[in-house]
Design a protein around this motif. Structure first.
Motif, PDB file in Angstrom:
ATOM      1  N   LYS A 161     -11.177  -7.430 -44.593  1.00  0.00           N
ATOM      2  CA  LYS A 161     -10.820  -6.466 -43.447  1.00  0.00           C
ATOM      3  C   LYS A 161      -9.490  -6.043 -44.069  1.00  0.00           C
ATOM      4  CE  LYS A 161     -10.556  -8.778 -39.640  1.00  0.00           C
ATOM      5  NZ  LYS A 161     -11.158 -10.240 -40.314  1.00  0.00           N
ATOM      6  N   THR A 162      -8.503  -6.871 -44.374  1.00  0.00           N
ATOM      7  CA  THR A 162      -7.281  -6.810 -44.987  1.00  0.00           C
ATOM      8  C   THR A 162      -7.190  -5.987 -46.123  1.00  0.00           C
ATOM      9  OG1 THR A 162      -6.114  -8.185 -43.411  1.00  0.00           O
ATOM     10  CG2 THR A 162      -4.968  -7.188 -45.383  1.00  0.00           C
ATOM     11  N   THR A 163      -8.269  -6.386 -47.173  1.00  0.00           N
ATOM     12  CA  THR A 163      -8.568  -5.954 -48.272  1.00  0.00           C
ATOM     13  C   THR A 163      -9.024  -4.452 -48.316  1.00  0.00           C
ATOM     14  OG1 THR A 163      -9.084  -8.102 -48.759  1.00  0.00           O
ATOM     15  CG2 THR A 163      -9.390  -6.441 -50.655  1.00  0.00           C
ATOM     16  N   PRO A 199       1.162  -3.665 -40.824  1.00  0.00           N
ATOM     17  CA  PRO A 199       0.410  -4.492 -41.608  1.00  0.00           C
ATOM     18  C   PRO A 199       0.185  -6.191 -41.086  1.00  0.00           C
ATOM     19  CG  PRO A 199       2.593  -4.691 -42.310  1.00  0.00           C
ATOM     20  CD  PRO A 199       2.566  -3.637 -41.164  1.00  0.00           C
ATOM     21  N   GLU A 200      -0.716  -6.895 -41.525  1.00  0.00           N
ATOM     22  CA  GLU A 200      -0.736  -8.164 -41.167  1.00  0.00           C
ATOM     23  C   GLU A 200       0.632  -8.944 -41.394  1.00  0.00           C
ATOM     24  OE1 GLU A 200      -4.855 -10.772 -42.191  1.00  0.00           O
ATOM     25  OE2 GLU A 200      -3.519 -10.397 -43.813  1.00  0.00           O
ATOM     26  N   GLY A 201       0.814  -9.558 -40.547  1.00  0.00           N
ATOM     27  CA  GLY A 201       2.083 -10.385 -40.805  1.00  0.00           C
ATOM     28  C   GLY A 201       3.468  -9.755 -40.721  1.00  0.00           C
ATOM     29  N   LEU A 207      -3.867  -0.158 -37.941  1.00  0.00           N
ATOM     30  CA  LEU A 207      -3.309  -1.407 -37.287  1.00  0.00           C
ATOM     31  C   LEU A 207      -4.068  -2.708 -37.601  1.00  0.00           C
ATOM     32  CD1 LEU A 207      -3.268   0.770 -33.886  1.00  0.00           C
ATOM     33  CD2 LEU A 207      -1.133  -0.430 -34.876  1.00  0.00           C
ATOM     34  N   ASP A 208      -3.349  -3.468 -38.254  1.00  0.00           N
ATOM     35  CA  ASP A 208      -4.054  -4.817 -38.886  1.00  0.00           C
ATOM     36  C   ASP A 208      -3.458  -5.942 -38.005  1.00  0.00           C
ATOM     37  OD1 ASP A 208      -5.492  -6.565 -40.203  1.00  0.00           O
ATOM     38  OD2 ASP A 208      -4.642  -6.200 -42.286  1.00  0.00           O
ATOM     39  N   GLU A 209      -4.150  -6.176 -37.047  1.00  0.00           N
ATOM     40  CA  GLU A 209      -3.790  -7.335 -36.094  1.00  0.00           C
ATOM     41  C   GLU A 209      -2.600  -7.021 -35.450  1.00  0.00           C
ATOM     42  OE1 GLU A 209      -5.491 -10.919 -36.582  1.00  0.00           O
ATOM     43  OE2 GLU A 209      -6.824 -10.418 -38.234  1.00  0.00           O
ATOM     44  N   ALA A 210      -2.273  -5.972 -35.115  1.00  0.00           N
ATOM     45  CA  ALA A 210      -1.221  -5.689 -34.398  1.00  0.00           C
ATOM     46  C   ALA A 210      -0.737  -6.200 -33.236  1.00  0.00           C
ATOM     47  CB  ALA A 210      -1.068  -4.198 -34.275  1.00  0.00           C
TER      48      ALA A 210
HETATM   49 MG   LIG Z   1      -6.548  -9.948 -42.565  1.00  0.00          MG
END
Ligand SMILES: [Mg+2]
Ligand SMILES: Nc1ncnc2c1ncn2[C@@H]1O[C@H](COP(=O)(O)OP(=O)(O)OP(=O)(O)O)[C@@H](O)[C@H]1O
Ligand SMILES: Nc1ncnc2c1ncn2[C@@H]1O[C@H](COP(=O)(O)OP(=O)(O)OP(=O)(O)O)[C@@H](O)[C@H]1O
Ligand SMILES: CC(C)C[C@H](N)C(=O)O
Ligand SMILES: [Mg+2]
Lengths: 236, 307, 252, 389, 297
Positions: A43-45, A85-87, A160-163
């Motif tokens: 997903k993030t990729t 972003p994630e993190g 939104l990546d794991e927001a």
């Molecule tokens: Mg991810």
């Protein structure tokens, strides 16, 4: 409605190892789309490829009618894509306020753009901490800042990546509320999150990734009606 | 010994027979050069212990090197001629100094650590320079001491240095693979986690700092014997920088990094100095190429992974 | 006797009291959850207890000792181990090497300069046991940097376990984990909870209500409520400050 | 590791080929300061030396000569390494060239121990003039104190009271002020030592201003002198408090750099452009021709060093292994740019010291003009402590 | 005192460039001193060619900035991702290379550079107190640059972008910041500051090979005292160091000569004065391990 983002045959590698295999995805203007899948499925990729951070090795990506797969990230961003972003990745050496205003723009030509006061309105905690440096915030506060920072660019596409990671329950609710508002105002959004029920309520279309391949695509109704999909691909 | 142990042994053998061959062919000069390389190999290896294995980038390592040399010179000047006194005193002194400086400097981290170690080294440098009775800026002559067992000629000094270097390298090899060495490296890798699983980080770092100081002091003593002279330049920041270059060039945290770096840098300098007066240009280009294309230093070229 | 007692603990960051005159006790053997809004001071509190930060005011007692000014590594010796909200491991070491390091810290002096540590069988064996407990045996020789996020979070806990603590401080162990891994982590914590006292900071209410025997709620650096899960769930202030109408919610 | 072995083999070959050098040439090791703030001095001395060798058909005392030049960068350690190389690898027969006393002191013993004669063409430390005088040491120029003694004498006769004296804190700097005070009998406003190679004198100039002296005497070699005088002038002090200098800080090189403010300044020297003897006239003329600039006293000293070697090698018939005879030949003196020159047993010369003044010549050029004689047949103050005969 | 300020401000120009490159780009650039040297040499050359001091300075500043950008573009750019130690080694190599190239082009003798005609004399700043006009100009230039930089870094978006890019290059790009040209530009600004310092210190000190190294250490001391990455810190640190150093050299020997013989005083004085700034740094770091104005990293 016109197509805002279109991905065709996307293949992405980290060094020698291929992570994405032929991913296709289309998002219409004003739609909310999701990417679903277990940990490490790509997903993030996918997001990184859209943003140009890990450029696609094959395939094409077009945004608002322009090919972007070969553009450097800053030009892609300038076209109006913003990410939470994630993190979190907030800038530790900028103050909260600076994190927010440094990249402020109205890339969406929105009549009612996001401004500092509006961000502070939904995240009062940020206003309290506005002169603190980014790295002096708690985990959750950093998450709010990352969301605020992306909104301040008034993007045409918000990713939104794991927001909601690390946010307290109350705040998590606040985020869902804001997303609903955004959708109403016509904002195009791509969300990655683990709260599937919330996503079904919010989004128009969903894409499930499994080991870098699209294994299912459809709308909320279809997804809601097929809990076996959840079990198989999302292990809920 | 590491996997490729035959190479050091062959090298040791070659070094053992080098002086007679050199003097037979009229190349005594190179015996001196090799002595110098070994002394710097010792100093650079001591720095590599803290810089490479401990992650403490000390920019003041020349201070211990110089203090060792000065201790030898001053004792000799004051009439102490026995090496059996001079060596221990010099090593204890440099160790003590390392302890005091380390105790203060280890409060800081990163660049601040680099700079505060530099600051202390500079203070010592200027102190030494201000002691006119011991030569001040002009340095101090250091007669070679008496070993009782043998006379310290250029050749015996060569063998003495070789013996010391071999012994120290072996000890260092044991050390970096011991419990202590492993903790030291773990601290470099992730200091905060090392503390949270129960290691007294400060004490480990200080201990390594002192060991490195003592070894640098020992190298300094040998240097004083070699040049029969203690010069403030030995403690100057350029000298610290030179040692650092050797370590980085050879390979930070690679066991042979200090040795390889010292040998390469000194030999390259020597050769280029002969070829052209613009020899530093050559040295610079070679260094630059190595950084750009051999990220883990020369030792890294031999394929052993850095940790 | 309580295992951990916190009295009037305060930690000031400039003008902000992140932990403010905070009182808290943890009884031996319990799994005690600490919840509260973002920025309430939970991580700061863990930092104070584990000795990463010195307090501005107040006292901390652990197992009968006043540890307010005890250095970090000695607290570990006393039996207090922690994990980090943001994964904090020896990244370029393998899983086993990570664990061995933690085991070594506990078993005898590490000021040994001569004998090769690789020959110490005991360390290796104990590390392997812990890896087994975590279910990481297959990854024993993998460099940590190459582990998936969830596996790293498990190793986080493993390192703390290797210290053989009396008490574990867990800071959001579930953060960033998918449902599958979260589930496994909940099981691990439940299992550990049988032998070790645990202070758990977590925003995942499912996990909190499943695991905790007691819950304390931290708001603006102060404990506003403390009690068994049902009581906390019903507490009106807690609702207002923290839970909202979170259903505990299903998630993917 | 392989690479090192390889390099060692290479080194060995290089050394071997060098050791096949032919006999019957004299090898001169010329270590001097050729870069940095003192470079002008070393370059002038080297050019003077080379000029003499060339005018002698590349021979000294009838033997073909090889001059091996090395730069000491005004750094004792670099000098030690260079000297080591000269002695052990090049196996030179004589050494010369060093400009600065601290450098010389760092390498002197090593040279003397190898029983190699060192002909100093500039550095003249008191250390080697008295008790520690050495049979292998000669100085063709002066003892460090001398020029300052002369200036002390002159300032004394001008009856300046309350003189501020300043010099770098190194052997020659200390010799300088010692020398000055030996003949200046008036009050000293302050005696200050600055750092060697210091280039900004604002602190010292502030001190001078505060001390309100009637005159200032300072010795600053090389670029230091240039900077001091410029800054002294910029601060407006040159008009208020007269400045006296030794010839080192007021010769053609400094004049070129500082220019007009120098005009009027008095300084002392053992040599001058217009000294009326054939050797000097030839030197000045040939130097101007060869290098297109006015020679300085350093150049004259370099020139003289070569002449001195020439005379001595000739005297021993080219057999440079006869060390004792060489020494006698050196002591016997030779015909220099200052006329016939004699030496004391400590190896230092006996000569005249002159007063010079910087003036603007009718053609606009700023030069030093001879303005009088301060000492005649003057020796240094330490010779009596030297036990050598 | 004024001398201290003047010296301090010159140090500031150097330190500011260094702190920008180091604090913002997270790049240890030992070759910073070499740019300072290049600036001085170019000034000397251009002043020689044009005969007009200010024009020479301007050309030199532009030239040095270009050289700096070229360096960044060709070599340094590849080092951002590497650890500090590699940067140290690489930029040290650059020092050696640049020194020799300068030596080859300009020779190893110091060049001469004089203050412009109009400023070469003293002016009376207070009744009875003369001060070099040129040095006064230096103070002015230093202050103006300090103000400008402070505003640039702290109050402009470009400044924020730079800081953002330093801490997280990828994320800054994802937010739309064109990092590469920005960093090249920043490096050019740093080089330009070096050139200004070189141009104005040239007439006071000497333009020679190696002039960069000794002052580089001082510049590092300054930014460490001030806190890395902070322009304000660099200014305060530079003034502190400048004043302490000048005052130490002017007054310590005097002070010592009250209590000890001139011989001893003159031996100990300069040494103590030199120690003073390092002592200052050690004390500052002892009490504030992050420098006076802990930078925002
Ligand atoms: Mg991810
Ligand atoms: N920098 C990297 N280098 C090599 N492999 C990587 C890198 N980053 C991610 N991967 C691999 O790529 C795959 C996809 O990762 P990605 O981060 O896209 O997953 P994800 O779906 O976002 O997972 P999560 O839900 O855990 O965030 C994983 O197998 C991961 O191990
Ligand atoms: N180093 C610091 N300097 C200044 N303020 C800080 C610092 N560290 C934390 N804070 C502030 O202290 C407060 C408490 O932070 P803490 O990290 O303890 O919160 P938390 O309860 O763990 O929150 P979260 O649930 O978001 O992780 C926050 O408002 C934070 O901004
Ligand atoms: C005259 C100076 C340049 C040198 C001085 N005579 C010395 O011996 O160091
Ligand atoms: Mg937290």
């Amino acid at each position: 409605m016109s197509i805002l983002l279109e991905i065709q045959g996307l293949q992405t590698f980290y060094g020698p190892s291929q992570v994405l295999f032929n991913v296709n995805l289309t998002i219409q203007e004003g739609q909310v789309a999701t990417l679903l899948g277990r940990n490490g499925m790509g997903k993030t990729t996918t997001v990184r490829s859209i943003l140009g951070l890990t450029p696609a090795r094959k395939g094409l990506i077009s945004f608002a009618g322009r090919r972007i797969e070969a553009l450097p990230p800053e030009q892609i961003a300038a076209l109006g894509i913003a990410v939470v972003p994630e993190g979190r990745q907030i800038f530790p050496n900028l103050t909260v306020k600076e994190n927010l205003i440094a990249f402020a723009a109205n890339r969406n030509q929105s009549p009612q753009p996001w401004t500092l006061p509006r961000i502070y309105e939904i995240f009062p905690r940020l206003q309290e901490r506005q002169h603190n440096l980014g790295n002096q915030l708690s985990g959750g506060e950093q998450q709010m800042l990352a969301i605020g920072r992306a909104l301040m660019t008034n993007p045409r596409l918000l990713i939104l990546d794991e927001a909601t990671e690390g946010l307290a329950p109350l705040l998590r609710e606040e985020i869902w509320r804001v997303l609903r508002l955004l959708k109403q105002s016509g904002q195009t959004i791509l969300v990655i999150d683990k709260y599937v029920e919330r996503l079904i309520a919010l989004a128009d279309q969903h894409t499930i990734l499994e080991r870098g391949r699209v294994v299912w695509q459809g709308n909320s109704e279809a997804l809601g009606a097929q809990p076996e999909l959840w079990k198989r691909y999302l292990s809920v | 010994m590491p996997r490729n142990w035959p190479i050091p042994l062959v090298l040791l053998g070659l070094l053992l027979v080098f002086p007679p061959i050199a003097s037979a062919t009229g190349l005594e000069f190179y015996t001196g050069l090799v002595t110098k390389i070994m002394i710097f190999a010792l100093a650079a290896s001591s720095l590599n212990l803290i810089l490479g294995y401990g992650g403490m980038v000390s920019f003041g390592h020349a201070a211990y090197f110089g203090v060792g040399a000065y201790a030898a010179a001053i004792l000799a000047r004051e009439g102490v001629s026995s090496a059996w006194v001079i060596w221990p005193v010099a090593m204890v002194l440099s160790g003590l100094l390392a302890f005091l400086i380390g105790a203060i400097c280890l409060r800081t981290r990163g660049v601040y650590f680099i700079m505060i170690t530099l600051a202390f080294a500079q203070m010592i440098y200027f102190l030494v320079v201000s002691f006119k009775q011991y030569g001040g800026e002009d340095g101090l002559r250091a007669r070679r001491p008496d070993f009782g067992l043998f006379e310290l000629s250029d050749t015996t000094l060569y063998y003495l240095t070789l013996a010391v270097l071999t012994a120290v390298l072996y000890a260092l090899y044991r050390l970096v693979n011991s419990r202590f060495g492993r903790v030291l490296q773990a601290i470099r890798e992730n200091e905060s986690r090392a503390a949270t699983i129960g290691y007294p980080v400060y004490q480990f770092q200080l201990a390594a700092f002192v060991i490195a100081g003592v070894l640098a002091g020992l190298a300094g003593v040998l240097m004083a014997h070699y040049t029969q002279y203690a010069s403030p330049n030995l403690l100057a920041w350029q000298q610290s920088g030179h040692l650092m270059m050797m370590v980085i060039l050879g390979g930070v945290g690679q066991f042979w990094g200090g040795v390889l770096g010292a040998a390469t840098l000194l030999i390259v300098e020597e050769i280029l100095q002969d070829l052209t007066i613009y020899w530093q240009l050559g040295v610079g280009l070679i260094l630059l190429l190595i950084v750009l294309f051999a990220p883990m230093g020369i030792a890294g070229l031999f394929g052993r992974r850095a940790r | 006797m309580s295992l951990l007692v916190i009295e009037h603990l305060t930690r000031q960051f400039g003008g902000l009291a992140a932990v403010n005159d905070c009182n808290l006790t943890v009884e031996p053997g319990e799994v005690h959850a600490l919840i509260g809004p973002n920025g309430a001071g939970k991580t700061t509190l863990i930092n104070l207890i584990s000795g990463v930060l010195p307090p501005t005011k107040g006292r901390i007692y652990f197992d009968g000792h006043d540890i307010t000014h005890t250095p970090q590594h000695q607290r570990v010796r006393l039996g207090l181990a922690r994990t980090f909200q943001i994964t904090n491991l020896f990244k370029r070491y393998t899983v086993l090497e990570n664990l061995e390091l933690a085991v070594q810290a506990r078993s005898g002096s590490s000021f040994r300069f001569w004998s090769p540590v690789k020959r110490e069988k005991g360390l290796r064996e104990e590390a392997e046991q812990i890896a087994e407990l975590l279910g990481l045996t297959a990854r024993n020789h993998t460099e940590v940097a190459q582990l998936s996020h969830g596996e790293q979070r498990q190793l986080e806990v493993g390192l703390a376990l290797a210290c053989q603590p009396k008490m574990l401080l867990l800071d959001e162990p579930m953060a960033g984990m998918g449902p599958e891994e979260s589930g496994r982590m909940v099981e691990l914590i439940a299992k550990l909870g049988q032998s070790v006292t645990i202070l758990l900071v977590e925003h995942d209410m499912d996990a909190v209500f499943r695991l905790a025997r007691r819950i304390s709620v931290l708001v603006y650096g102060q404990v506003i409520a403390s009690g068994p899960p049902e009581e906390i769930r019903a507490h009106p202030d807690v609702h207002k400050a923290y839970l909202g109408d979170d259903p505990g919610g299903k998630h993917a | 590791m392989k690479r090192i072995l390889w390099l060692m083999v290479l080194l060995g070959l290089a050394g071997f080929s060098l050791s096949l050098a032919q006999p019957r040439t004299v090898k001169i090791g010329f270590v001097s300061t050729l870069s940095g703030g003192g470079a002008a001095l070393g370059i002038d001395a080297r050019d003077g030396f080379n000029l003499a060798v060339r005018l002698l058909n590349n021979q000294l005392g009838g033997l073909p000569v090889e001059v091996i030049v090395a730069d000491d960068q005004q750094n004792p350690d670099v000098a030690r390494q260079a000297v080591d190389r000269m002695l052990k690898r090049e196996r030179v027969d004589f050494m010369t060239g060093i400009i600065f006393s601290n450098i010389l002191l760092a390498v002197g013993d090593a040279i003397f121990e190898e029983k190699i004669h060192y002909i100093s063409l500039n550095a003249g430390p008191s250390e080697y003039a008295g008790e520690r005088c050495n049979p292998y040491f000669f100085n063709v120029a002066w003892q460090n104190d001398n020029l300052h003694e002369a200036m002390g004498q002159y300032v004394n006769t001008r009856r300046f009271e309350n003189v501020f004296i300043l010099a770098p804190n190194y052997p020659a700097g200390r010799d300088a002020l010692t020398g000055f005070k030996r003949f200046y009998k008036g009050k000293i406003a302050a005696e200050v030592y600055n750092r060697l190679n210091q280039l900004d004198f604002s602190a010292e100039i502030a001190q001078i201003r505060a001390a309100k002296p009637k005159a200032v005497y300072t010795f600053q070699p090389g670029a230091m002198g240039v900077n001091f005088i410029k800054q002294y002038a910029e601060a407006g002090l040159l008009r208020e408090i007269p400045l006296f200098l030794p010839g080192f800080s007021a010769d053609a090189d400094v004049i070129r750099a500082v220019g007009r403010p120098m005009v009027g300044i008095y300084n002392s020297s053992h040599w001058a452009l217009e000294l009326n003897n054939p050797v000097n006239q030839r030197f000045v003329e040939e130097f101007r021709k060869a290098y297109n600039r006015t020679p300085t006293l350093y150049a004259s000293q370099g020139y003289d060093a070569a002449l001195m070697l020439d005379a001595a090698i000739r005297a021993v018939g080219g057999d440079v292994s006869r060390k004792d005879d060489l020494r006698k030949a050196f002591l016997a003196g030779f015909n220099s740019t200052r006329g016939p020159l004699k030496f004391n047993p400590n190896g230092y010369p006996i000569q005249n010291y002159y007063l010079r003044q910087v003036v603007q010549a009718p053609n606009g050029e700023i030069i030093n003009r001879l303005a009088g004689n301060i000492f005649s047949n003057h020796s240094d103050a330490y010779v009596s402590q030297c036990k050598l005969k | 005192m004024l001398n201290g300020v003047q010296f301090g401000l010159m140090l500031f120009l150097l330190a500011a460039g260094l702190t920008l490159v180091f604090g913002i780009m997270d790049m240890i650039n030992l070759a910073h001193g070499s740019l300072y040297m290049i600036g001085a040499y170019l000034t000397a050359t251009f002043v020689g060619i044009t005969g007009v001091f200010w024009l020479g300075v301007l050309l030199a500043v532009v030239g040095t900035a270009l050289i700096g950008m070229l360096l960044e573009f060709s070599i340094l750019r590849q080092l951002y991702r590497r650890d500090h130690l590699s940067q140290v080694l690489a930029t040290f190599a650059l020092i050696l290379i640049i020194n020799e190239v300068v030596r080859i082009i300009w020779g190893s003798q110091p060049l001469l550079l004089s203050a412009p005609e109009g400023l070469s004399g003293p002016i009376e700043i207070l009744p009875g107190l003369n001060y070099s006009a040129f040095r006064l100009t230096i103070i002015g230039v230093g202050l103006v640059v300090a103000m400008g930089l402070f505003l640039l870094v702290n109050n402009t978006r470009v400044g924020m972008w730079l800081r953002a890019g330093a801490s997280n290059r990828e994320m800054a790009q994802a937010m739309g910041v064109p990092i590469k040209p920005l960093f090249t530009l920043l490096f050019g600004v740093g080089a330009a500051l070096c050139a200004i310092a070189g141009a104005f210190l040239g007439p006071i000190l000497a333009v020679q090979v190696g002039m960069g190294e000794s002052i580089l250490i001082l510049a590092f001391v300054v930014i460490v005292i001030g806190g890395i990455g902070s322009v304000k810190g660099a200014l305060v640190g530079a003034l502190l160091v400048g004043i302490v150093d000048t005052a130490g050299r002017a007054f310590l020997p005097l002070l010592l000569s009250q209590v000890a013989s001139p011989e001893v005083a003159s031996n100990l004085g300069p040494a103590l004065a030199s120690i003073l700034i390092y002592l200052l740094m050690a004390v500052v770091l002892f009490f504030k391990p992050q420098g006076l104005f802990p930078a925002r990293t």
